[in-house]
Design a protein around this motif. Sequence first.
Motif, PDB file in Angstrom:
ATOM      1  N   ARG A 352      36.273  35.951  26.331  1.00 58.09           N
ATOM      2  CA  ARG A 352      37.237  35.730  27.417  1.00 58.09           C
ATOM      3  C   ARG A 352      38.664  35.678  26.882  1.00 58.09           C
ATOM      4  NH1 ARG A 352      33.906  33.214  31.911  1.00 58.09           N
ATOM      5  NH2 ARG A 352      35.796  32.432  32.921  1.00 58.09           N
ATOM      6  N   ALA A 353      38.850  35.015  25.736  1.00 60.28           N
ATOM      7  CA  ALA A 353      40.193  34.941  25.153  1.00 60.28           C
ATOM      8  C   ALA A 353      40.677  36.327  24.748  1.00 60.28           C
ATOM      9  CB  ALA A 353      40.193  34.001  23.947  1.00 60.28           C
ATOM     10  N   ASP A 354      39.801  37.114  24.131  1.00 59.24           N
ATOM     11  CA  ASP A 354      40.166  38.485  23.750  1.00 59.24           C
ATOM     12  C   ASP A 354      40.545  39.302  24.981  1.00 59.24           C
ATOM     13  OD1 ASP A 354      39.560  37.830  21.129  1.00 59.24           O
ATOM     14  OD2 ASP A 354      37.628  38.864  21.110  1.00 59.24           O
ATOM     15  N   HIS A 355      39.769  39.147  26.052  1.00 54.75           N
ATOM     16  CA  HIS A 355      40.022  39.933  27.262  1.00 54.75           C
ATOM     17  C   HIS A 355      41.376  39.606  27.880  1.00 54.75           C
ATOM     18  CE1 HIS A 355      39.786  41.609  31.255  1.00 54.75           C
ATOM     19  NE2 HIS A 355      39.937  40.403  31.756  1.00 54.75           N
ATOM     20  N   ILE A 356      41.676  38.329  28.053  1.00 58.61           N
ATOM     21  CA  ILE A 356      42.936  37.995  28.726  1.00 58.61           C
ATOM     22  C   ILE A 356      44.130  38.380  27.861  1.00 58.61           C
ATOM     23  CG2 ILE A 356      41.933  36.205  30.191  1.00 58.61           C
ATOM     24  CD1 ILE A 356      43.011  34.086  28.330  1.00 58.61           C
ATOM     25  N   ALA A 357      43.987  38.274  26.541  1.00 56.73           N
ATOM     26  CA  ALA A 357      45.095  38.669  25.669  1.00 56.73           C
ATOM     27  C   ALA A 357      45.351  40.166  25.753  1.00 56.73           C
ATOM     28  CB  ALA A 357      44.804  38.263  24.227  1.00 56.73           C
ATOM     29  N   ARG A 358      44.282  40.956  25.681  1.00 52.87           N
ATOM     30  CA  ARG A 358      44.452  42.402  25.750  1.00 52.87           C
ATOM     31  C   ARG A 358      44.967  42.821  27.123  1.00 52.87           C
ATOM     32  NH1 ARG A 358      45.810  46.164  22.210  1.00 52.87           N
ATOM     33  NH2 ARG A 358      44.784  48.175  22.526  1.00 52.87           N
ATOM     34  N   SER A 359      44.516  42.137  28.151  1.00 52.45           N
ATOM     35  CA  SER A 359      44.971  42.428  29.499  1.00 52.45           C
ATOM     36  C   SER A 359      46.477  42.215  29.633  1.00 52.45           C
ATOM     37  CB  SER A 359      44.218  41.524  30.494  1.00 52.45           C
ATOM     38  OG  SER A 359      44.639  41.739  31.809  1.00 52.45           O
ATOM     39  N   VAL A 360      46.969  41.117  29.076  1.00 56.09           N
ATOM     40  CA  VAL A 360      48.406  40.848  29.124  1.00 56.09           C
ATOM     41  C   VAL A 360      49.174  41.885  28.315  1.00 56.09           C
ATOM     42  CG1 VAL A 360      50.210  39.185  28.499  1.00 56.09           C
ATOM     43  CG2 VAL A 360      48.093  38.387  29.561  1.00 56.09           C
ATOM     44  N   GLU A 361      48.626  42.295  27.166  1.00 49.13           N
ATOM     45  CA  GLU A 361      49.269  43.322  26.350  1.00 49.13           C
ATOM     46  C   GLU A 361      49.422  44.636  27.115  1.00 49.13           C
ATOM     47  OE1 GLU A 361      47.928  42.088  21.782  1.00 49.13           O
ATOM     48  OE2 GLU A 361      47.058  43.830  22.764  1.00 49.13           O
ATOM     49  N   ILE A 362      48.379  45.028  27.808  1.00 46.93           N
ATOM     50  CA  ILE A 362      48.369  46.337  28.467  1.00 46.93           C
ATOM     51  C   ILE A 362      49.091  46.322  29.810  1.00 46.93           C
ATOM     52  CG2 ILE A 362      46.889  48.120  29.482  1.00 46.93           C
ATOM     53  CD1 ILE A 362      44.752  47.298  27.408  1.00 46.93           C
ATOM     54  N   PHE A 363      48.788  45.303  30.631  1.00 48.16           N
ATOM     55  CA  PHE A 363      49.268  45.300  32.011  1.00 48.16           C
ATOM     56  C   PHE A 363      50.352  44.260  32.300  1.00 48.16           C
ATOM     57  CE2 PHE A 363      44.823  46.795  32.110  1.00 48.16           C
ATOM     58  CZ  PHE A 363      45.009  48.053  32.658  1.00 48.16           C
ATOM     59  N   GLY A 364      50.592  43.373  31.345  1.00 49.02           N
ATOM     60  CA  GLY A 364      51.578  42.322  31.588  1.00 49.02           C
ATOM     61  C   GLY A 364      51.067  41.221  32.488  1.00 49.02           C
ATOM     62  N   ARG A 365      49.770  41.217  32.761  1.00 49.29           N
ATOM     63  CA  ARG A 365      49.157  40.202  33.604  1.00 49.29           C
ATOM     64  C   ARG A 365      47.690  40.072  33.224  1.00 49.29           C
ATOM     65  NH1 ARG A 365      46.183  42.204  38.158  1.00 49.29           N
ATOM     66  NH2 ARG A 365      46.174  44.502  38.224  1.00 49.29           N
ATOM     67  N   ILE A 366      47.048  39.027  33.706  1.00 50.16           N
ATOM     68  CA  ILE A 366      45.614  38.871  33.491  1.00 50.16           C
ATOM     69  C   ILE A 366      44.879  39.603  34.602  1.00 50.16           C
ATOM     70  CG2 ILE A 366      43.690  37.246  33.384  1.00 50.16           C
ATOM     71  CD1 ILE A 366      45.657  35.165  32.281  1.00 50.16           C
ATOM     72  N   VAL A 367      44.164  40.639  34.234  1.00 49.68           N
ATOM     73  CA  VAL A 367      43.398  41.415  35.211  1.00 49.68           C
ATOM     74  C   VAL A 367      42.008  40.786  35.324  1.00 49.68           C
ATOM     75  CG1 VAL A 367      42.467  43.673  35.808  1.00 49.68           C
ATOM     76  CG2 VAL A 367      44.669  43.503  34.612  1.00 49.68           C
ATOM     77  N   PRO A 368      41.641  40.266  36.491  1.00 49.53           N
ATOM     78  CA  PRO A 368      40.323  39.638  36.636  1.00 49.53           C
ATOM     79  C   PRO A 368      39.194  40.645  36.387  1.00 49.53           C
ATOM     80  CG  PRO A 368      41.745  39.116  38.507  1.00 49.53           C
ATOM     81  CD  PRO A 368      42.425  40.206  37.728  1.00 49.53           C
ATOM     82  N   ILE A 369      38.097  40.158  35.861  1.00 50.25           N
ATOM     83  CA  ILE A 369      36.942  41.019  35.627  1.00 50.25           C
ATOM     84  C   ILE A 369      36.470  41.658  36.930  1.00 50.25           C
ATOM     85  CG2 ILE A 369      34.499  41.018  34.978  1.00 50.25           C
ATOM     86  CD1 ILE A 369      36.302  41.003  32.593  1.00 50.25           C
ATOM     87  N   ASP A 370      36.546  40.909  38.029  1.00 54.09           N
ATOM     88  CA  ASP A 370      36.136  41.464  39.324  1.00 54.09           C
ATOM     89  C   ASP A 370      36.948  42.701  39.681  1.00 54.09           C
ATOM     90  OD1 ASP A 370      34.305  39.469  39.543  1.00 54.09           O
ATOM     91  OD2 ASP A 370      35.405  38.289  41.027  1.00 54.09           O
ATOM     92  N   GLU A 371      38.222  42.700  39.323  1.00 52.84           N
ATOM     93  CA  GLU A 371      39.069  43.855  39.607  1.00 52.84           C
ATOM     94  C   GLU A 371      38.656  45.058  38.771  1.00 52.84           C
ATOM     95  OE1 GLU A 371      43.803  45.067  39.227  1.00 52.84           O
ATOM     96  OE2 GLU A 371      43.258  42.976  39.609  1.00 52.84           O
ATOM     97  N   LEU A 372      38.328  44.812  37.509  1.00 54.28           N
ATOM     98  CA  LEU A 372      37.871  45.899  36.647  1.00 54.28           C
ATOM     99  C   LEU A 372      36.551  46.478  37.146  1.00 54.28           C
ATOM    100  CD1 LEU A 372      38.648  44.425  33.112  1.00 54.28           C
ATOM    101  CD2 LEU A 372      39.990  46.080  34.411  1.00 54.28           C
ATOM    102  N   VAL A 373      35.646  45.593  37.579  1.00 55.98           N
ATOM    103  CA  VAL A 373      34.367  46.051  38.107  1.00 55.98           C
ATOM    104  C   VAL A 373      34.583  46.883  39.370  1.00 55.98           C
ATOM    105  CG1 VAL A 373      32.209  45.289  39.172  1.00 55.98           C
ATOM    106  CG2 VAL A 373      33.020  44.199  37.068  1.00 55.98           C
ATOM    107  N   LYS A 374      35.493  46.455  40.219  1.00 59.24           N
ATOM    108  CA  LYS A 374      35.793  47.200  41.440  1.00 59.24           C
ATOM    109  C   LYS A 374      36.307  48.602  41.116  1.00 59.24           C
ATOM    110  CE  LYS A 374      38.468  46.878  45.742  1.00 59.24           C
ATOM    111  NZ  LYS A 374      39.439  46.051  46.516  1.00 59.24           N
ATOM    112  N   GLN A 375      37.157  48.697  40.086  1.00 57.95           N
ATOM    113  CA  GLN A 375      37.672  50.004  39.673  1.00 57.95           C
ATOM    114  C   GLN A 375      36.541  50.901  39.180  1.00 57.95           C
ATOM    115  OE1 GLN A 375      40.632  49.079  36.728  1.00 57.95           O
ATOM    116  NE2 GLN A 375      42.047  48.173  38.207  1.00 57.95           N
ATOM    117  N   LEU A 376      35.616  50.334  38.424  1.00 62.89           N
ATOM    118  CA  LEU A 376      34.480  51.109  37.933  1.00 62.89           C
ATOM    119  C   LEU A 376      33.607  51.595  39.082  1.00 62.89           C
ATOM    120  CD1 LEU A 376      33.455  48.884  34.887  1.00 62.89           C
ATOM    121  CD2 LEU A 376      34.301  51.232  34.739  1.00 62.89           C
TER     122      LEU A 376
END
Length: 409
Positions: A352-376
């Motif tokens: 979870r820590a890795d995910h939120i850090a990478r999310s902030v790096e890429i998008f400038g925000r924390i992208v919820p897992i539910d949002e990623l699943v919806k995109q998939l």
Amino acid sequence: MTAELHRLANGLSVALDPLPGAESVALGLYAKVGSRSEPVPLSGLAHLVEHMVFKGAGGRDTRALAEAIEDVGGHLNAWTSRDQTAFHGRALAKDLPLVAELIADLVRAPHFDDAHLEREKQVILSELGECVDSPDDLVHDHLFEAAFEGQAIGRSVLGRAETVRAIARDDCFGWLEQQFVPSLLILAASGKVDGEALLGLAERLFGDMEARPEPAIEPARFTQGVRNDRRVFEQAHWCLALPGLPSGDPNVPALSIFVQALGGGTSSRLFQELREERGLAYSIYAWNQGFADTGLVGIGCAAERARAAESIALAREVLGQAAESLTEAEVQRARAQIEAGLLMSQEMAQGRADHIARSVEIFGRIVPIDELVKQLRAVDAAAARAAGAALLDGPVAVASVGAKLALAA
């Protein structure tokens, strides 16, 4: 509980994602800087610095650092990639202040003792030698050299023997001073963590860092090239790369599903065709890697030397066929594999820590897992095939160890 993102006045990001039921906390300082930011004469500097900070920092030497974290049953570690450096630790929640203090010392008060530096260079040189003796590792370095010829992103994270030997103590201090600016740093935590407590630690340990402009990064450009290493091993290892997408591109979900269906598991087209149907290879796989400004889709294989050219030609044929005929069932299977990986990673504080850090790096925000699943789930077979077809229009890079291959293979 929901994830939170805060920013200190100097630009440093603080992200947390509590994990219900946890008794421990995973904490990391993630820097949006890696080996692609190094000057050519000092290639390998980022990785060497990552090693060196553990040789003494703050008021502790190497042994004291190790004992401090292990006295409370925790651990500290780090990694360096082309675009990221991370220092992370895990311990029981009550010991979060200690973990934060140790990480802060690593990046803000390392000793960089000359004697330790010379010894650690020898360790890195041994690591370089191990990579050279490992064709499955070496071929990936060759692939990046071919795919990004003459560019910083194409150089090995480990550097070269002559550049590692050239690194001095002042270079290590300079690296942290010039590259670790607050706006490129993310302090991320998950587990049994309280937001107010984490913010207080962040302010105390990092709040006095001076806000400075971010250093420029050389833009990346995918090139066409070939790297053949003719040394003899039992098998020939080869990799093929095509230009992918930057991490933040909206078409990444479709590309990820295509690549997963192509070569992400034992049910994939590459595995079934090259290994199960033809017996051409024991190891055959595909992957997708994104950076801020570019991306790479790769296919890798280990095959008999006499059949290396045959296996790469067939892999390219399978790639082309998948771009034309990938089915809805294959897309659903690939999506299920990616979804499962995402959701399973959320069961661990470190994931979870890795995910939120990478999310902030890429998008400038924390992208919820539910949002990623919806995109998939929005990706259908037509979108996946279109993502695959787009790969076929660009340049191709090829690398091999133990065989001689060409772009026309």
